[in-house]
Design a protein around this motif. Structure first.
Motif, PDB file in Angstrom:
ATOM      1  N   THR A   9       0.852  -1.179   0.000  1.00 32.99           N
ATOM      2  CA  THR A   9       0.000   0.000   0.000  1.00 32.99           C
ATOM      3  C   THR A   9       0.892   1.234   0.000  1.00 32.99           C
ATOM      4  O   THR A   9       2.100   1.150   0.254  1.00 32.99           O
ATOM      5  N   ASP A  10       0.323   2.395  -0.280  1.00 25.43           N
ATOM      6  CA  ASP A  10       1.103   3.630  -0.237  1.00 25.43           C
ATOM      7  C   ASP A  10       1.702   3.836   1.151  1.00 25.43           C
ATOM      8  O   ASP A  10       2.858   4.261   1.284  1.00 25.43           O
ATOM      9  N   GLU A  11       0.932   3.536   2.178  1.00 25.01           N
ATOM     10  CA  GLU A  11       1.405   3.718   3.550  1.00 25.01           C
ATOM     11  C   GLU A  11       2.561   2.773   3.863  1.00 25.01           C
ATOM     12  O   GLU A  11       3.572   3.170   4.458  1.00 25.01           O
ATOM     13  N   LEU A  12       2.430   1.520   3.436  1.00 26.61           N
ATOM     14  CA  LEU A  12       3.485   0.544   3.701  1.00 26.61           C
ATOM     15  C   LEU A  12       4.735   0.854   2.882  1.00 26.61           C
ATOM     16  O   LEU A  12       5.861   0.696   3.366  1.00 26.61           O
ATOM     17  N   HIS A  13       4.548   1.337   1.658  1.00 26.61           N
ATOM     18  CA  HIS A  13       5.692   1.711   0.839  1.00 26.61           C
ATOM     19  C   HIS A  13       6.447   2.867   1.473  1.00 26.61           C
ATOM     20  O   HIS A  13       7.683   2.868   1.529  1.00 26.61           O
ATOM     21  N   ALA A  14       5.734   3.863   1.975  1.00 29.05           N
ATOM     22  CA  ALA A  14       6.380   4.997   2.642  1.00 29.05           C
ATOM     23  C   ALA A  14       7.156   4.528   3.865  1.00 29.05           C
ATOM     24  O   ALA A  14       8.272   5.008   4.134  1.00 29.05           O
ATOM     25  N   TYR A  15       6.607   3.580   4.592  1.00 29.78           N
ATOM     26  CA  TYR A  15       7.284   3.018   5.761  1.00 29.78           C
ATOM     27  C   TYR A  15       8.564   2.302   5.338  1.00 29.78           C
ATOM     28  O   TYR A  15       9.628   2.458   5.947  1.00 29.78           O
ATOM     29  N   LEU A  16       8.469   1.519   4.263  1.00 30.19           N
ATOM     30  CA  LEU A  16       9.628   0.773   3.749  1.00 30.19           C
ATOM     31  C   LEU A  16      10.749   1.717   3.347  1.00 30.19           C
ATOM     32  O   LEU A  16      11.913   1.507   3.707  1.00 30.19           O
ATOM     33  N   VAL A  17      10.407   2.768   2.604  1.00 26.57           N
ATOM     34  CA  VAL A  17      11.417   3.723   2.163  1.00 26.57           C
ATOM     35  C   VAL A  17      12.052   4.435   3.350  1.00 26.57           C
ATOM     36  O   VAL A  17      13.278   4.619   3.408  1.00 26.57           O
ATOM     37  N   ALA A  18      11.234   4.809   4.327  1.00 29.01           N
ATOM     38  CA  ALA A  18      11.735   5.545   5.490  1.00 29.01           C
ATOM     39  C   ALA A  18      12.655   4.704   6.359  1.00 29.01           C
ATOM     40  O   ALA A  18      13.473   5.250   7.109  1.00 29.01           O
ATOM     41  N   HIS A  19      12.554   3.389   6.261  1.00 34.90           N
ATOM     42  CA  HIS A  19      13.364   2.508   7.097  1.00 34.90           C
ATOM     43  C   HIS A  19      14.472   1.808   6.317  1.00 34.90           C
ATOM     44  O   HIS A  19      14.993   0.786   6.760  1.00 34.90           O
ATOM     45  N   GLY A  20      14.875   2.364   5.181  1.00 36.92           N
ATOM     46  CA  GLY A  20      15.950   1.756   4.400  1.00 36.92           C
ATOM     47  C   GLY A  20      16.778   2.804   3.696  1.00 36.92           C
ATOM     48  O   GLY A  20      16.694   2.929   2.470  1.00 36.92           O
ATOM     49  N   SER A  21      17.571   3.568   4.429  1.00 38.63           N
ATOM     50  CA  SER A  21      18.380   4.641   3.840  1.00 38.63           C
ATOM     51  C   SER A  21      17.520   5.524   2.949  1.00 38.63           C
ATOM     52  O   SER A  21      17.650   5.522   1.713  1.00 38.63           O
ATOM     53  N   PRO A  22      16.600   6.274   3.524  1.00 41.42           N
ATOM     54  CA  PRO A  22      15.693   7.108   2.732  1.00 41.42           C
ATOM     55  C   PRO A  22      16.462   8.140   1.908  1.00 41.42           C
ATOM     56  O   PRO A  22      17.588   8.509   2.252  1.00 41.42           O
ATOM     57  N   PRO A  23      15.878   8.601   0.799  1.00 42.52           N
ATOM     58  CA  PRO A  23      16.577   9.561  -0.068  1.00 42.52           C
ATOM     59  C   PRO A  23      16.912  10.849   0.658  1.00 42.52           C
ATOM     60  O   PRO A  23      16.121  11.343   1.462  1.00 42.52           O
ATOM     61  N   ASP A  24      18.113  11.377   0.372  1.00 38.43           N
ATOM     62  CA  ASP A  24      18.505  12.644   0.977  1.00 38.43           C
ATOM     63  C   ASP A  24      17.911  13.797   0.170  1.00 38.43           C
ATOM     64  O   ASP A  24      17.155  13.591  -0.782  1.00 38.43           O
ATOM     65  N   GLN A  25      18.261  15.024   0.542  1.00 42.38           N
ATOM     66  CA  GLN A  25      17.655  16.191  -0.094  1.00 42.38           C
ATOM     67  C   GLN A  25      17.982  16.264  -1.576  1.00 42.38           C
ATOM     68  O   GLN A  25      17.147  16.673  -2.394  1.00 42.38           O
ATOM     69  N   ILE A  26      19.191  15.877  -1.967  1.00 45.38           N
ATOM     70  CA  ILE A  26      19.558  15.923  -3.379  1.00 45.38           C
ATOM     71  C   ILE A  26      18.678  14.980  -4.184  1.00 45.38           C
ATOM     72  O   ILE A  26      18.143  15.353  -5.244  1.00 45.38           O
ATOM     73  N   MET A  27      18.491  13.774  -3.697  1.00 52.85           N
ATOM     74  CA  MET A  27      17.655  12.817  -4.413  1.00 52.85           C
ATOM     75  C   MET A  27      16.191  13.244  -4.427  1.00 52.85           C
ATOM     76  O   MET A  27      15.497  13.080  -5.442  1.00 52.85           O
ATOM     77  N   ARG A  28      15.733  13.818  -3.339  1.00 49.59           N
ATOM     78  CA  ARG A  28      14.350  14.303  -3.310  1.00 49.59           C
ATOM     79  C   ARG A  28      14.161  15.448  -4.303  1.00 49.59           C
ATOM     80  O   ARG A  28      13.154  15.494  -5.020  1.00 49.59           O
ATOM     81  N   ASP A  29      15.124  16.350  -4.353  1.00 46.50           N
ATOM     82  CA  ASP A  29      15.031  17.460  -5.308  1.00 46.50           C
ATOM     83  C   ASP A  29      15.057  16.958  -6.744  1.00 46.50           C
ATOM     84  O   ASP A  29      14.333  17.469  -7.608  1.00 46.50           O
ATOM     85  N   LEU A  30      15.885  15.957  -7.004  1.00 49.71           N
ATOM     86  CA  LEU A  30      15.961  15.391  -8.350  1.00 49.71           C
ATOM     87  C   LEU A  30      14.625  14.758  -8.742  1.00 49.71           C
ATOM     88  O   LEU A  30      14.131  14.961  -9.861  1.00 49.71           O
ATOM     89  N   ALA A  31      14.046  13.992  -7.839  1.00 49.81           N
ATOM     90  CA  ALA A  31      12.752  13.364  -8.123  1.00 49.81           C
ATOM     91  C   ALA A  31      11.680  14.413  -8.359  1.00 49.81           C
ATOM     92  O   ALA A  31      10.850  14.288  -9.283  1.00 49.81           O
ATOM     93  N   GLU A  32      11.683  15.467  -7.568  1.00 48.16           N
ATOM     94  CA  GLU A  32      10.680  16.519  -7.712  1.00 48.16           C
ATOM     95  C   GLU A  32      10.857  17.283  -9.019  1.00 48.16           C
ATOM     96  O   GLU A  32       9.881  17.603  -9.706  1.00 48.16           O
ATOM     97  N   GLU A  33      12.110  17.588  -9.379  1.00 47.52           N
ATOM     98  CA  GLU A  33      12.341  18.299 -10.635  1.00 47.52           C
ATOM     99  C   GLU A  33      11.953  17.434 -11.833  1.00 47.52           C
ATOM    100  O   GLU A  33      11.384  17.928 -12.815  1.00 47.52           O
ATOM    101  N   THR A  34      12.266  16.158 -11.759  1.00 49.81           N
ATOM    102  CA  THR A  34      11.906  15.249 -12.844  1.00 49.81           C
ATOM    103  C   THR A  34      10.395  15.218 -13.040  1.00 49.81           C
ATOM    104  O   THR A  34       9.898  15.287 -14.169  1.00 49.81           O
ATOM    105  N   LEU A  35       9.652  15.136 -11.950  1.00 46.43           N
ATOM    106  CA  LEU A  35       8.197  15.114 -12.035  1.00 46.43           C
ATOM    107  C   LEU A  35       7.652  16.423 -12.581  1.00 46.43           C
ATOM    108  O   LEU A  35       6.720  16.436 -13.401  1.00 46.43           O
TER     109      LEU A  35
END
Length: 217
Positions: A9-35
């Motif tokens: 589920t979206d909730e479980l996926h968010a939990y999985l990402v948050a508990h496995g070396s979650p993306p740092d600010q650079i990766m988050r910015d890259l994902a946001e710019e790409t979108l």
């Protein structure tokens, strides 16, 4: 205990990402710019858990020579480059200067641009320019699906014994069991070919859209 992978589920996926070396600010910015810049193509970007997996696997394997086929806006290459051993190099193959222009900016921002060489052109041709010997430690393939057999044919003979090949989108949203179009049929046939390839031992993982991990014998 379960006999198969859990649906996310979206909730479980968010939990999985948050508990496995979650993306740092650079990766988050890259994902946001790409979108924002490429909303119709943003789905080509790897999932955040794949990025964390690529970095960790690259680091565990002590990778010094890596290749990526299909770079898009650079999230997967950034992940691999961050895991390279000292002096390691990543060679990226793509056909788009537009997409990789975004990638170059984020490689520089992350301080890994000196580890990455980008080659623009059809990978079916540019891969043939690589040295013929078995020297590659890791390869990641995430490009046009009908080209996968060609990329595989060029990469496997160049992998050192024990080298790792990762191939993305091998489940095609589940459609490999009932292909609907040319790309689905190409991936279904490719998956069968990998299974029959005695040069490798492989496992297909239910990560994102399916990720094959193969170890070259």
């Amino acid at each position: 205990m379960t006999l198969k992978s859990l649906p996310l589920t979206d909730e479980l996926h968010a939990y999985l990402v948050a508990h496995g070396s979650p993306p740092d600010q650079i990766m988050r910015d890259l994902a946001e710019e790409t979108l924002a810049a490429l909303p119709a193509e943003a789905g080509m970007q790897i999932a955040p858990e794949q990025a964390a997996f690529l970095t960790l696997l690259t680091r565990i394997a002590g990778v010094r020579q890596a290749v990526e086929v299909g770079t898009f806006t650079g999230l997967s290459s950034l992940a691999i480059a961050r895991g390279l051993a000292d002096g390691g190099r990543l060679t990226c193959f793509d056909i788009s200067t537009e997409y990789t222009g975004i990638a170059r900016r984020y490689w520089a921002r992350a301080g890994v641009d000196d580890r990455i060489e980008l080659r623009i052109g059809p990978a079916a041709e540019t891969l043939r320019e690589l040295p013929q010997e078995r020297y590659l430690d890791l390869a990641f393939v995430d490009a046009d699906k009908t080209g996968y057999p060609v990329y595989w044919a060029e990469l496997v003979p160049r992998m050192r014994p024990g080298g790792l090949i990762l191939v993305d989108n091998v489940l095609r949203g589940g459609r490999v069991v009932a292909p609907r179009d040319e790309a689905d049929r190409a991936i279904a046939a490719f998956n069968d070919d990998v299974l029959a390839d005695v040069r490798v031992e492989a496992v297909m993982l239910p990560v994102a859209d399916g990720l094959t991990l193969a170890r070259v014998r």
